[in-house]
Each structure stands twice: as C-alpha cells, then as structure tokens.
Design a protein around this motif. Structure first.
Motif, PDB file in Angstrom:
ATOM      1  N   ALA A 219      57.699 -34.864 -29.507  1.00  0.00           N
ATOM      2  CA  ALA A 219      56.400 -35.352 -29.692  1.00  0.00           C
ATOM      3  C   ALA A 219      56.087 -35.013 -31.191  1.00  0.00           C
ATOM      4  N   LEU A 220      56.839 -33.780 -31.755  1.00  0.00           N
ATOM      5  CA  LEU A 220      56.438 -33.732 -32.970  1.00  0.00           C
ATOM      6  C   LEU A 220      57.201 -34.864 -33.926  1.00  0.00           C
ATOM      7  N   GLU A 221      58.316 -35.283 -33.711  1.00  0.00           N
ATOM      8  CA  GLU A 221      58.899 -35.958 -34.515  1.00  0.00           C
ATOM      9  C   GLU A 221      58.403 -37.492 -34.364  1.00  0.00           C
ATOM     10  N   ASP A 222      57.804 -37.739 -33.246  1.00  0.00           N
ATOM     11  CA  ASP A 222      56.938 -38.927 -33.210  1.00  0.00           C
ATOM     12  C   ASP A 222      55.458 -38.828 -33.765  1.00  0.00           C
ATOM     13  N   LEU A 223      54.819 -37.592 -34.096  1.00  0.00           N
ATOM     14  CA  LEU A 223      53.824 -37.549 -34.960  1.00  0.00           C
ATOM     15  C   LEU A 223      54.299 -37.524 -36.219  1.00  0.00           C
ATOM     16  N   VAL A 224      55.237 -36.711 -36.819  1.00  0.00           N
ATOM     17  CA  VAL A 224      55.426 -36.693 -38.203  1.00  0.00           C
ATOM     18  C   VAL A 224      55.997 -37.991 -38.764  1.00  0.00           C
ATOM     19  N   GLY A 225      57.078 -38.495 -37.950  1.00  0.00           N
ATOM     20  CA  GLY A 225      58.004 -39.501 -38.360  1.00  0.00           C
ATOM     21  C   GLY A 225      57.265 -40.519 -38.740  1.00  0.00           C
ATOM     22  N   GLY A 226      56.037 -40.716 -37.865  1.00  0.00           N
ATOM     23  CA  GLY A 226      55.352 -41.955 -38.141  1.00  0.00           C
ATOM     24  C   GLY A 226      54.078 -41.971 -39.145  1.00  0.00           C
ATOM     25  N   LEU A 227      54.048 -40.943 -39.621  1.00  0.00           N
ATOM     26  CA  LEU A 227      52.872 -40.677 -40.840  1.00  0.00           C
ATOM     27  C   LEU A 227      52.838 -41.818 -41.766  1.00  0.00           C
ATOM     28  N   SER A 228      54.185 -42.350 -42.396  1.00  0.00           N
ATOM     29  CA  SER A 228      53.791 -43.191 -43.423  1.00  0.00           C
ATOM     30  C   SER A 228      53.848 -44.673 -43.091  1.00  0.00           C
ATOM     31  N   GLU A 252      52.655 -26.838 -36.085  1.00  0.00           N
ATOM     32  CA  GLU A 252      54.060 -27.338 -36.564  1.00  0.00           C
ATOM     33  C   GLU A 252      53.998 -28.844 -37.267  1.00  0.00           C
ATOM     34  N   ALA A 253      53.223 -29.572 -36.927  1.00  0.00           N
ATOM     35  CA  ALA A 253      53.251 -31.043 -37.500  1.00  0.00           C
ATOM     36  C   ALA A 253      52.582 -30.930 -39.078  1.00  0.00           C
ATOM     37  N   CYS A 254      51.624 -30.081 -39.035  1.00  0.00           N
ATOM     38  CA  CYS A 254      51.070 -29.823 -40.607  1.00  0.00           C
ATOM     39  C   CYS A 254      51.958 -29.224 -41.450  1.00  0.00           C
ATOM     40  N   ALA A 255      52.767 -28.327 -40.951  1.00  0.00           N
ATOM     41  CA  ALA A 255      53.805 -27.776 -42.001  1.00  0.00           C
ATOM     42  C   ALA A 255      54.933 -28.868 -42.095  1.00  0.00           C
ATOM     43  N   ARG A 256      55.305 -29.553 -41.239  1.00  0.00           N
ATOM     44  CA  ARG A 256      56.331 -30.478 -41.404  1.00  0.00           C
ATOM     45  C   ARG A 256      55.680 -31.683 -42.552  1.00  0.00           C
ATOM     46  N   ALA A 257      54.692 -32.024 -42.205  1.00  0.00           N
ATOM     47  CA  ALA A 257      53.706 -33.047 -43.045  1.00  0.00           C
ATOM     48  C   ALA A 257      53.952 -32.705 -44.409  1.00  0.00           C
ATOM     49  N   ASP A 259      55.786 -30.529 -45.961  1.00  0.00           N
ATOM     50  CA  ASP A 259      57.225 -30.369 -46.558  1.00  0.00           C
ATOM     51  C   ASP A 259      57.747 -31.875 -46.897  1.00  0.00           C
ATOM     52  N   ASN A 260      56.790 -32.863 -46.503  1.00  0.00           N
ATOM     53  CA  ASN A 260      56.979 -34.245 -46.844  1.00  0.00           C
ATOM     54  C   ASN A 260      56.101 -34.829 -47.791  1.00  0.00           C
ATOM     55  N   SER A 261      55.444 -34.028 -48.327  1.00  0.00           N
ATOM     56  CA  SER A 261      54.333 -34.161 -49.451  1.00  0.00           C
ATOM     57  C   SER A 261      53.105 -34.666 -49.290  1.00  0.00           C
ATOM     58  N   TRP A 262      52.909 -34.471 -47.799  1.00  0.00           N
ATOM     59  CA  TRP A 262      51.297 -34.878 -47.443  1.00  0.00           C
ATOM     60  C   TRP A 262      50.505 -33.538 -47.416  1.00  0.00           C
ATOM     61  N   ARG A 263      49.318 -33.857 -47.767  1.00  0.00           N
ATOM     62  CA  ARG A 263      48.168 -32.821 -47.770  1.00  0.00           C
ATOM     63  C   ARG A 263      47.889 -32.820 -46.277  1.00  0.00           C
ATOM     64  N   ALA A 264      47.729 -31.566 -45.618  1.00  0.00           N
ATOM     65  CA  ALA A 264      47.936 -31.467 -44.244  1.00  0.00           C
ATOM     66  C   ALA A 264      47.130 -30.217 -44.084  1.00  0.00           C
ATOM     67  N   GLY A 265      46.188 -30.050 -42.924  1.00  0.00           N
ATOM     68  CA  GLY A 265      45.692 -29.189 -42.208  1.00  0.00           C
ATOM     69  C   GLY A 265      44.602 -29.514 -41.323  1.00  0.00           C
ATOM     70  N   PHE A 266      44.019 -27.985 -40.695  1.00  0.00           N
ATOM     71  CA  PHE A 266      42.827 -28.367 -39.670  1.00  0.00           C
ATOM     72  C   PHE A 266      41.857 -28.465 -40.471  1.00  0.00           C
ATOM     73  N   LEU A 267      40.921 -29.468 -39.953  1.00  0.00           N
ATOM     74  CA  LEU A 267      39.299 -29.510 -40.741  1.00  0.00           C
ATOM     75  C   LEU A 267      38.454 -28.026 -40.610  1.00  0.00           C
ATOM     76  N   HIS A 268      38.090 -27.810 -41.788  1.00  0.00           N
ATOM     77  CA  HIS A 268      37.748 -26.320 -41.650  1.00  0.00           C
ATOM     78  C   HIS A 268      36.464 -26.185 -40.738  1.00  0.00           C
ATOM     79  N   PRO A 269      36.233 -25.261 -39.886  1.00  0.00           N
ATOM     80  CA  PRO A 269      35.238 -25.011 -38.888  1.00  0.00           C
ATOM     81  C   PRO A 269      33.850 -25.065 -39.296  1.00  0.00           C
TER      82      PRO A 269
END
Length: 534
Positions: A219-228, A252-257, A259-269
């Motif tokens: 599931a992680l690979e599916d999510l991160v691998g398809g970002l671009s 984990e997906a945000c951390a991997r993203a 690493d692949n030069s994406w700006r990634a995180g959770f929307l601030h509450p």
C-alpha cells in the motif's frame, strides 16, 4: 569519506535542517547559499568576492525593478518563481550571451522565445509580470557576464532563489509554513528516561513510531510510487475503523515523499482554509505537495477548501483523506456545487478501504513479536514471547496487537477488548496521579485529573493555556479550584499529551474514547460540562 564528499553532505544537511526548522523561506535561502557554494567552491578568494558583488547587484536591480513597477511582494515572488523555473528548464549559457553580443535586449529576446510555451500557460497578470521579471533578470545577467565569464546554471538559480525568498517573506508565507503540521520527532525508543517522561499511551501513538512499520509495504509503494503520475491534482480516501493503522501509513508515506523531494505532511489541525497561493509556495523547489487530512469526517470545511485550492493552483498536489468511514461527510463533498463536487466524483478521486494488517495468526505473531521487542527496549524491560495464537477478530486492528504486546511486557494477562483498554487506562491513571503529586497537587489525583483528561479528550484538545483553563473550569471536580491550580493541571496535560495546537486529548483514539466512556459512567454530569463550552 573524502573532504569534498563530506562538504557536500554537510551542505545537503543544511538544506534539510533549514526546511525542517524554518519552513520554505529558510530552505530557499539556504538552498541559494548552497548553490553558490557548489558553483564557486573551488574558486579563488578574489573570484568569490567578485561573484558576491555581482550577485548583490543583480538582486538589488531586480528588487528596484519590482519596487519601481509597484508590484506587491506576493506577485513578485510568484513572477520570480516562474522565472526561476524557466531558467532552470532553459539555462542561459555563456554561449547564449556571447551570441547576443552581451546585449541585454537581444539576450532577453532569446529567452522570451524559449519561454513562450511556459508564459502562455499563465493568466494575463502573471504573464506580464513574469515576462518583465524575465527581461530584467536576463538583462542583469547579460550586463554582468563580462565580469563573470564562468557564469553557470547554479549561479543564476541561486540568485533568483535568494531573491524569491526575500521578496516572498510576507505574512502570507509565514502562515504557509504552518499549513503542514511538523512531523513528530522520531524516537530512538532505547531511552532510559522513557518511563519518567511519557505516559504508557505514548508508546502506542502512531506519531512516535515506536514499533517498526510492518505489513503495508504494498500500500505504501502504491501511494508513494504513484505521486508523480496522473493529473496535477488527485485525491485518495482511506477508510477503516480506529486502530487499523491509517495514520501510521500516511506518516510513512509523508516521510518517503519528502525523501523524493516532495513537500509532505498532515494538514495542521488549526488550519481551516488553504489557498492556491499557499500550495504554490509550498511546492516551490519541490516535486509537488502531499497533504494528508486526518479525521476528515470532522474537517469538512477544511477539506473542501483544500480541494478547491488544489484545483486552482499551478502545482502538483496529492490529497489523502483519512476517516473511519465514507459517510455523510463524503456524500456532502460529492454533492458540493462547482468544481469540488465535479472533482470528487471524477476519476482523479479514489476510495480505498484499509484491510486488516494481519488476518492470520502467523502474521499477527510476527507483529506481536516486533512490538514486544520495541516496547521492551523503550521500557528497559524483558518482553514475553506470545504463548497462544491471536485468532480473535479483535486483532484485525493492529492497535490491539500492540496493546496485547504492551500488556505482555508489563506482565498483565488482559485478553479481551475491554480488558486491554482497561489495562492501558489503569497505567495511564497511575501516571496522571503521579504527575499531580509531582506538581504539588495531590488532592487532584484520581477522579479529578481523570475528569480533566476526559474533558480535553472530548473537546479534541485545546489551542493554548487560557483555553485549557476555561475548559477545565467546567469539570465538576475542578470547578472550585483557583485558576493557578487549573493552569498547572493544563500544563501537566500539555506535557503529557502535546499537539501542534498545544494540547491533545488521550490518544490513540480508541483509548481516549474508552477513557471518556469510563469517566462518564462515573460522572454523568461531565457531559453537561462539555456541552457548556461546546
């Protein structure tokens, strides 16, 4: 490691740290400085001084251009980012400049022709400003080329990045830095002081990643691998009961993203509205923006605003919504008028039901074994090897496998759902009671502090000390306490249950819900107190 490699690694680390602690502005400024270092790291001191003088003159010239044209900082930053991208895609070389006889107008005409496809994609205002900024930048570079014959792509990119950072240092950009919630610190888990610092529930929180990520690699690979891949904006919704591992998957997906030069995180509450401009600023210098929204079912307005902003920006944006189910809130989004509803009903929005992490006793035993090792290391206690299979449907939710493992480490025989949650609450209560005694408020141990923890959990946390005091004043067993004592209770809870919005409730959610239910059984009037402030 050779000295050159060490130096490069240190410069890369500087960029990463700047992005972590200073947000996009600091990262741009640091990246500009690093580009200068890379371009002229081997130059003589005189050459570096000459480069610095030229760089300053170009920046000053472009700032003067923006001021003279009466262009506001946000529009200037947007135009300069467009110019930076154009010059990145179509570098201005020494051959280009000499071919134009170092004539600024001729050099600018060359770049205008190359940039035409990019310019046509902009609206009228941005196209005019970007074209003017491009002319000014190329003109400045051409005018200085005689003094800098070793002009490089790194140099021009560094100049424009530095200028963009300065021009865009507005209140809007400072707010943009807070759109994405900062990632929780990754804990080593082998801390001798863990038991003194954090309540037992912290071991179970996804944000602390105490137990290694396991079982959702596909599931992680599916999510991160398809970002671009795919359209500029896409949306996924992951649903599943509490305790299934939704938050951990996206951490984990945000951390991997990243690493692949994406700006990634959770929307601030605390963020209720995101603009297209903010997303474009976040995406500057990155491959795109990945925004996860936890508890999407109770953040309908913020979610709709985020989708609308993503559809209106020029950057690649990936939105991931996490919820227990796709209920009324999802139907409301689907029926939203205009582009939001059209998008949610279109092919770029997909739904995914998160399956159990482990559906067979063998896989559950593996997860249990990893958790026992991780909890044992954190608590400096030996773990207990699982003796019986975890064959109950209860363990479809990975949280209960982790709870069982924690109970095994701490020597508790709990097995059922309520038994495991009661075990965790007993430990939590003991920690809260000790915190009250340490704070000099032993009279508030027991039911009083449990009411306080339950009340902030029901409220979803608090945004600061004053709001916390106001909330705690409504608790039946705390109402007669002076504000100074309530402030101490609030500070204790803040230290135990920190959050981006200052104070969270007891987590994970299932444990917090169990605390609220148990407290309401003992003190039904607490529900009325909650209604008084919400």
């Amino acid at each position: 490691m050779p000295a050159e490699s060490r130096g490069f690694a240190q410069r890369v680390a500087r960029i990463s740290l700047a992005g972590l602690f200073g947000g996009p502005v600091a990262a741009l400024q640091e990246a500009g400085g690093v580009a200068l270092d890379l371009a002229f790291g081997g130059a003589t001191p005189d050459a570096r001084k000459r480069f610095a003088r030229v760089s300053d003159r170009i920046e000053a010239g472009l700032v003067a251009f923006a001021r003279g044209e009466g262009i506001d900082a946000a529009a200037t930053a947007r135009a300069l980012e467009n110019v930076r991208q154009i010059l990145t895609d179509h570098p201005l070389t020494v051959a280009d400049l000499t071919g134009a006889d170092l004539d600024p107008d001729r050099a600018a005409a060359v770049m205008r022709r190359r940039a035409e496809p990019a310019l046509t994609r902009l609206d009228d205002t941005d196209r005019r400003l970007t074209g003017m900024a491009l002319d000014a930048a190329v003109g400045a570079l051409a005018a200085e080329a005689a003094e800098l014959p070793d002009l490089t792509r790194e140099f021009q990119g560094a100049v424009l990045s530095r200028l963009s950072a300065q021009a865009a240092a507005t209140d809007e950009l400072r707010e943009t830095q807070e759109v994405l919630e900062a990632s929780a610190v990754l804990h080593d888990a082998a801390w001798p002081w863990w038991r003194e610092q954090y309540p037992p529930s912290a071991l179970l929180r996804a944000q602390y990643r105490i137990v290694p990520f396991f079982g959702r690699e596909r599931a992680l690979e599916d999510l991160v691998g398809g970002l671009s891949d795919g359209p500029m904006t896409s949306l996924r919704i992951y649903t599943g009961p509490g305790g299934m591992g939704k938050t951990r998957l996206l951490l984990e997906a945000c951390a991997r993203a990243r690493d692949n030069s994406w700006r990634a995180g959770f929307l601030h509450p605390t963020v209720e509205r995101v603009t297209a401009r903010q997303l474009d600023l976040l995406a500057a210098g990155a491959a795109g923006v990945l925004v996860a929204v936890d508890y999407a079912e109770i953040r309908r307005g913020a979610t709709a605003a985020l989708i609308e902003a993503a559809l209106g920006c020029r950057s690649r944006v990936r939105i991931v919504l996490l919820a227990r189910s796709a209920g009324d809130w999802w139907l409301e989004l689907r029926h939203a008028p205009g582009p939001v509803g059209d998008f949610v009903n279109g092919p770029a929005a997909t739904r995914h039901e998160l399956a159990p992490l482990a559906s067979d006793p063998g896989s559950r035993a593996d997860i249990h074994r990893q958790a026992v090792v991780a909890f044992g290391a954190a608590l400096d206690m030996p773990g207990t090897v699982l003796g019986e299979p975890l064959d109950s449907p209860l363990y479809d939710r990975v949280l209960f496998i982790h709870l069982h493992a924690l109970a095994a480490v701490l020597g508790d025989p709990a097995q059922t759902q309520d038994g495991l949650l009661d075990f965790a609450l007993r430990r939590e209560q003991g920690f809260l009671d000790r915190a009250m005694r340490d704070a000099g408020l032993p009279q508030l141990a027991g039911r009083a502090v449990r009411q306080a923890a339950a009340l902030v959990t029901m409220a979803g946390g608090a945004a600061g000390p004053a709001e916390t005091v106001e909330l705690l004043r409504q608790a039946p067993l705390l109402g007669g306490q002076p504000d100074a004592a309530l402030a101490v209770v609030g500070e204790v809870l803040h230290c135990l249950y920190p959050a981006a919005a200052w104070l969270a409730g007891v987590q994970p959610d299932l444990l917090g819900e169990h605390l609220v239910a148990a407290t309401l059984d003992d003190d039904p009037f607490l529900l009325g107190a909650f209604g008084a402030v919400h």
